[in-house]
Design an enzyme around this catalytic site. Sequence first.
Site, mmCIF file in Angstrom:
data_model
loop_
_atom_site.group_PDB
_atom_site.id
_atom_site.type_symbol
_atom_site.label_atom_id
_atom_site.label_comp_id
_atom_site.label_asym_id
_atom_site.label_seq_id
_atom_site.Cartn_x
_atom_site.Cartn_y
_atom_site.Cartn_z
ATOM 1 N NE ARG A 296 -4.085 -2.100 1.780
ATOM 2 C CZ ARG A 296 -4.937 -2.637 2.639
ATOM 3 N NH1 ARG A 296 -4.815 -2.409 3.940
ATOM 4 N NH2 ARG A 296 -5.921 -3.412 2.218
ATOM 5 C CE1 TYR A 440 -1.570 -0.843 -7.928
ATOM 6 C CE2 TYR A 440 -1.447 -2.630 -9.523
ATOM 7 C CZ TYR A 440 -0.960 -1.441 -9.003
ATOM 8 O OH TYR A 440 0.162 -0.881 -9.565
ATOM 9 C CD GLU A 441 -1.423 -4.668 -3.683
ATOM 10 O OE1 GLU A 441 -1.836 -5.314 -2.697
ATOM 11 O OE2 GLU A 441 -0.894 -5.222 -4.652
ATOM 12 N N GLY A 442 -6.294 -2.898 -2.260
ATOM 13 C CA GLY A 442 -7.367 -2.309 -1.468
ATOM 14 C C GLY A 442 -7.856 -1.043 -2.134
ATOM 15 C CD GLN A 447 -6.218 1.374 1.272
ATOM 16 O OE1 GLN A 447 -5.572 1.619 2.285
ATOM 17 N NE2 GLN A 447 -6.301 0.165 0.758
#
Length: 598
Positions: A296, A440-442, A447
């Site tokens: 992240r 991506y990555e959340g 977030q």
Amino acid sequence: MPVFKAPVDDTLFILNDVLGYERYMNLPGFSDASPDIVEAVLREGARLSEEVLLPLNQVGDREGCVRHDDASVTTPTGFKDAYRQYCEGGWLGLAAPAEFGGQGLPYTLHTAVSEYLISANMALMMYPGLTQGAIAAIVEHGTEEQKARYLPKMIEGTWTGTMNLTEPHCGTDLGLLRTKALPNGDGSYKISGQKIFISAGDHDMSDNIIHLVLARIEGAPEGVKGISLFIVPKFMVGDDGEPGAKNAVSCGSLEEKMGIHGSATCVMNYDEATGYLIGAENAGLKAMFVMMNEARLGVGLQGHAMGEVAYQNAVAYARDRLQGRALSGPKHPDKKADPIIVHPDVRRTLMTIRAFNEAGRAFMLWTALKSDVKHKSEVEADVQQADDLLSLVTPVVKGVLTDKGFDHAVMAQQMFGGHGYIEEWGMSQYVRDARIAMIYEGANGIQALDLVGRKLGQNGGRAVMAFFKEVGDFCEENRDNPELTLYTKGLKKGLNDLQAATMWLMQNAMAKPDNAGAASTDYMHLFGLVTLGYMWALMAKAAVEKRAAGAEGQEEFLANKLLVGKFYMERVMPETGLRKARIETGSDTMMELAEAAF
């Protein structure tokens, strides 16, 4: 071809003058990276970025990756050789543990160099980026045997790594995953299932690929409490440490994507592949989140880096493109028209991007220093404070910098007019490449929910209260300095808005959770505005002090720094009031419309 010049001087100003890099020389690794070494590393990283990676960026976009009939994948022309040069330079192991072949240098230095590399070629840098995350997970949760077996070759870049979370039916809600792990009776497991969106899942740049795969051991609890993490190598590793027989893992297909075409995004099939548990049974998310949190921060850096390279190209075009005359009269009477950079709205666009970029760079390096303190300091209070702030701001780094990175790529593209829509100019690629970082990555909505729903209340609000105090103390300590009045007043107003919004959430979100969900994105960006404003205040103070002490030939640099900071405070910081007003409207209106009415 698009242009890029690594902003080394700005990085050095932030490290040396703003953040006081030399104050951290007591931490392991910092003493091996003195200021002169740091500058040498940055300038060599700049050379690699500008001369080796940048020329391949459009090549990778045009060619993409190719999957062959035997399920192998090849990368675009030149990628393999560029990756070799990257590895030979020791860049992948810059901040990795020395005991496994890394250089053990500060993560802060790794972050600074990575910005340049990503700006030059985001798609190519996906391969080592995923590897670095896998390294971090194995360092923290692997057994000594696993570390010895996998880390040295991953750190030297001979082997790469991936993270395998997402499945066709299962993205954010990992509790729904179906990939299974059956014990073999010898300590290994049979891993079966399908994963999608796997960056660097297969390629031709390394001798082996070490997949980290989330799966559920037979009989484990349902939901996230029953998930474990496994090391699944592409090729089995023999007792001699070398790749041997092919494991039962393969790339089923390559995703056809909007951007980052040079990054192989794979559908991965696991057909009773041999895997090895990393960490404890049913504790896979804890181990994977080491990788996720590092990713992240890395994705936030991607958003920032895309904004920087897009800005540089927009400036170059705005200086060169002749259209019309300045509103105040011709600036270049010897030419048939003035360059578009004379126009106020063009200046507004460019100044906005630059103001975010320079503050974003400081924010990334400030955050990286917190990570170094967390992992390297022996002072318990310092470790706790750094860990608190790192946890608090990670969703802000990821969400705000990627949202803004995409916005700024679009704004930079606009400077080109119709040429911005034509592929040969390269601006379309920056827009397309930047877009994935918001997902991506959340995804960024997640977030924002993480910030509001988890991070604010963590440890009784200890982290957010410490952040409020740090910013408030800065304003109080510097309020009588007339050269900083603009910054302290603007920052204090933004902080007041952030504190009021935080209080509103405390009073209105517990009884009505939809209020938290409705406010989350605005709150994340409000937090980002204040944090970036704090970075500008720190930079302004450093610039004022350096100018007073003797600018050392940087008079123009420091004057420009203060001017861009002034723009941020005058034109950007007032947005905190808008964000606060939105938050305080609550969720009633957006939740009242019936589903069928959409």
